[in-house]
Design a protein around this motif. Structure first.
Motif, PDB file in Angstrom:
ATOM      1  N   LEU A 124       0.822  -1.212   0.000  1.00 38.30           N
ATOM      2  CA  LEU A 124       0.000   0.000   0.000  1.00 38.30           C
ATOM      3  C   LEU A 124       0.855   1.261   0.000  1.00 38.30           C
ATOM      4  CD1 LEU A 124      -2.751   1.424   0.240  1.00 38.30           C
ATOM      5  CD2 LEU A 124      -2.575   1.155   2.722  1.00 38.30           C
ATOM      6  N   CYS A 125       1.868   1.287   0.857  1.00 36.03           N
ATOM      7  CA  CYS A 125       2.741   2.465   0.935  1.00 36.03           C
ATOM      8  C   CYS A 125       3.457   2.687  -0.400  1.00 36.03           C
ATOM      9  CB  CYS A 125       3.744   2.284   2.071  1.00 36.03           C
ATOM     10  SG  CYS A 125       4.672   3.760   2.501  1.00 36.03           S
ATOM     11  N   TYR A 126       3.921   1.592  -1.005  1.00 38.62           N
ATOM     12  CA  TYR A 126       4.583   1.692  -2.309  1.00 38.62           C
ATOM     13  C   TYR A 126       3.636   2.248  -3.365  1.00 38.62           C
ATOM     14  CZ  TYR A 126       6.166   0.138  -6.907  1.00 38.62           C
ATOM     15  OH  TYR A 126       6.491   0.104  -8.243  1.00 38.62           O
ATOM     16  N   ASP A 127       2.398   1.740  -3.408  1.00 41.36           N
ATOM     17  CA  ASP A 127       1.437   2.178  -4.421  1.00 41.36           C
ATOM     18  C   ASP A 127       1.158   3.670  -4.316  1.00 41.36           C
ATOM     19  OD1 ASP A 127       0.996  -0.288  -5.724  1.00 41.36           O
ATOM     20  OD2 ASP A 127      -0.369  -0.927  -4.150  1.00 41.36           O
ATOM     21  N   ILE A 128       0.966   4.165  -3.105  1.00 44.44           N
ATOM     22  CA  ILE A 128       0.660   5.588  -2.926  1.00 44.44           C
ATOM     23  C   ILE A 128       1.865   6.450  -3.283  1.00 44.44           C
ATOM     24  CG2 ILE A 128       0.105   7.350  -1.200  1.00 44.44           C
ATOM     25  CD1 ILE A 128      -1.681   5.279   0.162  1.00 44.44           C
ATOM     26  N   MET A 129       3.051   6.031  -2.872  1.00 44.64           N
ATOM     27  CA  MET A 129       4.252   6.811  -3.188  1.00 44.64           C
ATOM     28  C   MET A 129       4.580   6.740  -4.685  1.00 44.64           C
ATOM     29  SD  MET A 129       4.782   8.131  -0.310  1.00 44.64           S
ATOM     30  CE  MET A 129       6.315   8.997  -0.621  1.00 44.64           C
ATOM     31  N   ARG A 130       4.264   5.612  -5.319  1.00 41.42           N
ATOM     32  CA  ARG A 130       4.468   5.497  -6.773  1.00 41.42           C
ATOM     33  C   ARG A 130       3.568   6.474  -7.521  1.00 41.42           C
ATOM     34  NH1 ARG A 130       1.276   2.839 -10.036  1.00 41.42           N
ATOM     35  NH2 ARG A 130       0.457   1.499  -8.387  1.00 41.42           N
ATOM     36  N   ILE A 131       2.304   6.556  -7.109  1.00 45.40           N
ATOM     37  CA  ILE A 131       1.379   7.485  -7.749  1.00 45.40           C
ATOM     38  C   ILE A 131       1.853   8.920  -7.556  1.00 45.40           C
ATOM     39  CG2 ILE A 131      -0.994   8.374  -7.699  1.00 45.40           C
ATOM     40  CD1 ILE A 131      -1.775   5.495  -6.728  1.00 45.40           C
ATOM     41  N   SER A 132       2.323   9.233  -6.355  1.00 50.43           N
ATOM     42  CA  SER A 132       2.833  10.579  -6.087  1.00 50.43           C
ATOM     43  C   SER A 132       4.025  10.897  -6.971  1.00 50.43           C
ATOM     44  CB  SER A 132       3.225  10.702  -4.606  1.00 50.43           C
ATOM     45  OG  SER A 132       2.124  10.444  -3.762  1.00 50.43           O
ATOM     46  N   LYS A 133       4.947   9.947  -7.071  1.00 57.94           N
ATOM     47  CA  LYS A 133       6.139  10.150  -7.892  1.00 57.94           C
ATOM     48  C   LYS A 133       5.770  10.358  -9.355  1.00 57.94           C
ATOM     49  CE  LYS A 133      10.418   7.785  -9.314  1.00 57.94           C
ATOM     50  NZ  LYS A 133      11.229   6.539  -9.154  1.00 57.94           N
ATOM     51  N   ASP A 134       4.907   9.506  -9.893  1.00 53.93           N
ATOM     52  CA  ASP A 134       4.553   9.588 -11.304  1.00 53.93           C
ATOM     53  C   ASP A 134       3.659  10.784 -11.605  1.00 53.93           C
ATOM     54  OD1 ASP A 134       6.056   7.362 -11.736  1.00 53.93           O
ATOM     55  OD2 ASP A 134       4.384   5.971 -12.005  1.00 53.93           O
ATOM     56  N   SER A 135       2.998  11.341 -10.578  1.00 57.21           N
ATOM     57  CA  SER A 135       2.134  12.512 -10.768  1.00 57.21           C
ATOM     58  C   SER A 135       2.867  13.824 -10.464  1.00 57.21           C
ATOM     59  CB  SER A 135       0.898  12.407  -9.859  1.00 57.21           C
ATOM     60  OG  SER A 135       0.162  11.234 -10.120  1.00 57.21           O
ATOM     61  N   ASP A 136       4.181  13.748 -10.224  1.00 60.78           N
ATOM     62  CA  ASP A 136       4.981  14.927  -9.871  1.00 60.78           C
ATOM     63  C   ASP A 136       4.442  15.625  -8.621  1.00 60.78           C
ATOM     64  OD1 ASP A 136       6.868  14.650 -11.899  1.00 60.78           O
ATOM     65  OD2 ASP A 136       5.625  15.718 -13.344  1.00 60.78           O
ATOM     66  N   ILE A 137       4.065  14.798  -7.636  1.00 57.32           N
ATOM     67  CA  ILE A 137       3.575  15.312  -6.361  1.00 57.32           C
ATOM     68  C   ILE A 137       4.630  15.030  -5.288  1.00 57.32           C
ATOM     69  CG2 ILE A 137       1.796  15.123  -4.586  1.00 57.32           C
ATOM     70  CD1 ILE A 137       0.762  16.354  -7.152  1.00 57.32           C
ATOM     71  N   LYS A 138       4.979  16.056  -4.515  1.00 58.53           N
ATOM     72  CA  LYS A 138       5.937  15.894  -3.417  1.00 58.53           C
ATOM     73  C   LYS A 138       5.187  15.686  -2.106  1.00 58.53           C
ATOM     74  CE  LYS A 138       8.085  19.793  -3.803  1.00 58.53           C
ATOM     75  NZ  LYS A 138       9.071  20.885  -3.557  1.00 58.53           N
ATOM     76  N   VAL A 139       5.601  14.671  -1.352  1.00 61.33           N
ATOM     77  CA  VAL A 139       5.050  14.444  -0.021  1.00 61.33           C
ATOM     78  C   VAL A 139       6.004  15.093   0.983  1.00 61.33           C
ATOM     79  CG1 VAL A 139       4.378  12.741   1.693  1.00 61.33           C
ATOM     80  CG2 VAL A 139       3.950  12.298  -0.733  1.00 61.33           C
ATOM     81  N   ALA A 140       5.566  16.193   1.600  1.00 61.48           N
ATOM     82  CA  ALA A 140       6.413  16.910   2.551  1.00 61.48           C
ATOM     83  C   ALA A 140       6.340  16.272   3.936  1.00 61.48           C
ATOM     84  CB  ALA A 140       5.995  18.373   2.625  1.00 61.48           C
ATOM     85  N   PHE A 141       5.127  15.918   4.351  1.00 60.45           N
ATOM     86  CA  PHE A 141       4.916  15.239   5.621  1.00 60.45           C
ATOM     87  C   PHE A 141       3.875  14.150   5.397  1.00 60.45           C
ATOM     88  CE2 PHE A 141       5.826  19.710   6.448  1.00 60.45           C
ATOM     89  CZ  PHE A 141       6.950  19.618   7.253  1.00 60.45           C
TER      90      PHE A 141
END
Length: 419
Positions: free
Chosen positions: A262-279
């Protein structure tokens, strides 16, 4: 400014197999780092039970609580640490790390050819050996012969990045031969040349198969096949967007069913969508559900204000959390084919351990694999990795019966999702 290498990745092991190990990463930040770290953790067969993420765009501090899945898995923690270190930007660089530095070139692909006496479960056994050697499978082609033998061709990259040396190549071949024993006839390893390109390229799925696997209407369904009773209670994930709590970040609040990766899937979507997770905080599972809070920005440092951008991101997150993998059984002429598909990162990397989990399940069910391959398939939206298995008829699971086919799909999905 740098920090000691020993402090970049710290692994604190649990007292027993029921207590999570704590993995701490403290290093310069880079775009997509969270996705890369989660991917490596998943490659080692570990499940992230909790996570805390904090970064100012230059430096990051990430803590993962991980458990071996299954609990009996033997994890090489030193190798995991080495692999995680390799994903971190060099700590010898200045604190003002340039996130837009040139991406490293993709690792070379090698071809492992293993001739064996064919038998049920063999494909998984070889797969497990390659995983233990930290070899990452990119493509597979299994070709049985009429005389009861099989040629298994694995296109692989090396997590240790040592396959260019003769010592490492000889070790891999000898390890395979020893581990397989009398079943193994020969083992060869070489750099994959252009003459093998057709075996590691794209595959044209029949339109009916592609429609069933990749339909845009799939978001409204729980499954391509009927689910067992206890899985019909699954609920669609909820994703809410809040721009009122922070002047510079958008808050994403997610509630969804807990599942492996689950954590990988969400971070993959963020990476491919050019979204930065700050916190970010991935809370522990409660009654099979997860709550996730992410403070995010576009890569240009701006909040996600545009309603269409919000809608697209929420829809993508929901779809990937509900259907991170697609599983179905189809008729291919007189034969029965199991298809398992997963989205590919924009970097070209497929999801870890899918082939491992599917072959493990089929081995446990005593369903024979006549042939198998892993190929790529492109749709309008993205690229997919498709695992194709021609199944052998089994007395335990007669493939002509819909009940047996549904049971295979259900069991494969459960293993992939960690349920």
């Amino acid at each position: 400014m740098g920090i000691p290498w020993d402090d970049v990745v710290v692994i604190q092991q649990g007292k027993d197999h029921n207590e999570p190990c704590i993995v701490t990463v403290n290093c310069p930040d880079k775009a997509g780092l969270g996705c890369d770290l989660c991917r490596i953790i998943l490659e080692f067969g570990l499940r992230i039970t909790r996570a805390d993420i904090s970064t100012d765009g230059r430096w990051c501090y990430i803590v993962y609580w991980v458990l071996a899945h299954p609990a009996s898995l033997n994890v090489d923690w030193e190798s995991l640490k080495t692999r995680l270190l390799s994903a971190c930007p060099s700590c010898l660089l200045s604190y003002h790390f340039n996130q837009h530095s040139t991406s490293p070139s993709p690792p070379p692909i090698y071809l492992s050819k293993v001739w064996c006496v064919d038998q049920k479960g063999l494909l998984h056994d070889i797969n497990e050996i390659l995983c233990n050697l930290e070899l990452i499978i990119q493509r597979v082609k299994a070709m049985p012969t009429p005389d009861g033998r099989v040629l298994d061709m694995f296109f692989i990259t090396d997590g240790m990045e040592l396959l260019h040396t003769k010592k490492r190549q000889d070790y891999v071949c000898e390890y395979l031969m020893d581990a397989l024993g009398e079943r193994c006839i020969s083992s060869e390893l070489q750099l994959a040349g252009p003459e093998y390109g057709h075996l590691q390229g794209f595959s044209s799925l029949p339109p009916a198969f592609a429609e069933e696997l990749f339909s845009s209407e799939l978001l409204d369904k729980l499954s391509l096949h009927p689910l067992s009773q206890d899985m019909t209670t699954l609920k669609t994930p909820t994703v809410t967007v809040d721009n009122s709590l922070s002047p510079v970040h958008t808050l994403l609040q997610i509630q969804c069913v807990d599942q492996k990766g689950l954590c990988y899937d969400i971070m993959r979507i963020s990476k491919d969508s050019d979204i930065k997770v700050a916190f970010g905080r991935f809370s522990s599972s409660v009654k099979g559900f997860r709550n996730i809070d992410l403070f995010v920005q576009h890569n240009d440092g701006k909040k996600i204000i545009d309603p269409e951008s919000q809608k697209t991101l929420c829809s993508c997150l929901k779809e990937e959390m509900l259907h991170p993998l697609r599983v179905t059984i189809v008729n291919r002429g007189p034969d029965t084919e199991l298809l398992v598909a997963n989205p590919v990162e924009l970097s070209g990397k497929g999801r870890p351990r899918v082939f491992y989990d599917v072959t493990l399940t089929l081995k446990a069910l005593r369903v024979g694999i006549f042939s198998a391959e892993v190929v790529r398939h492109s749709t309008q939206e993205r690229q997919w990795e498709v695992h194709r298995f021609l199944l052998e008829e089994s007395r335990d699971f007669p493939l002509t019966r819909s009940q047996a086919r549904t049971q295979i799909v259900d069991k494969v999905r459960r293993t992939l999702m960690g349920w």
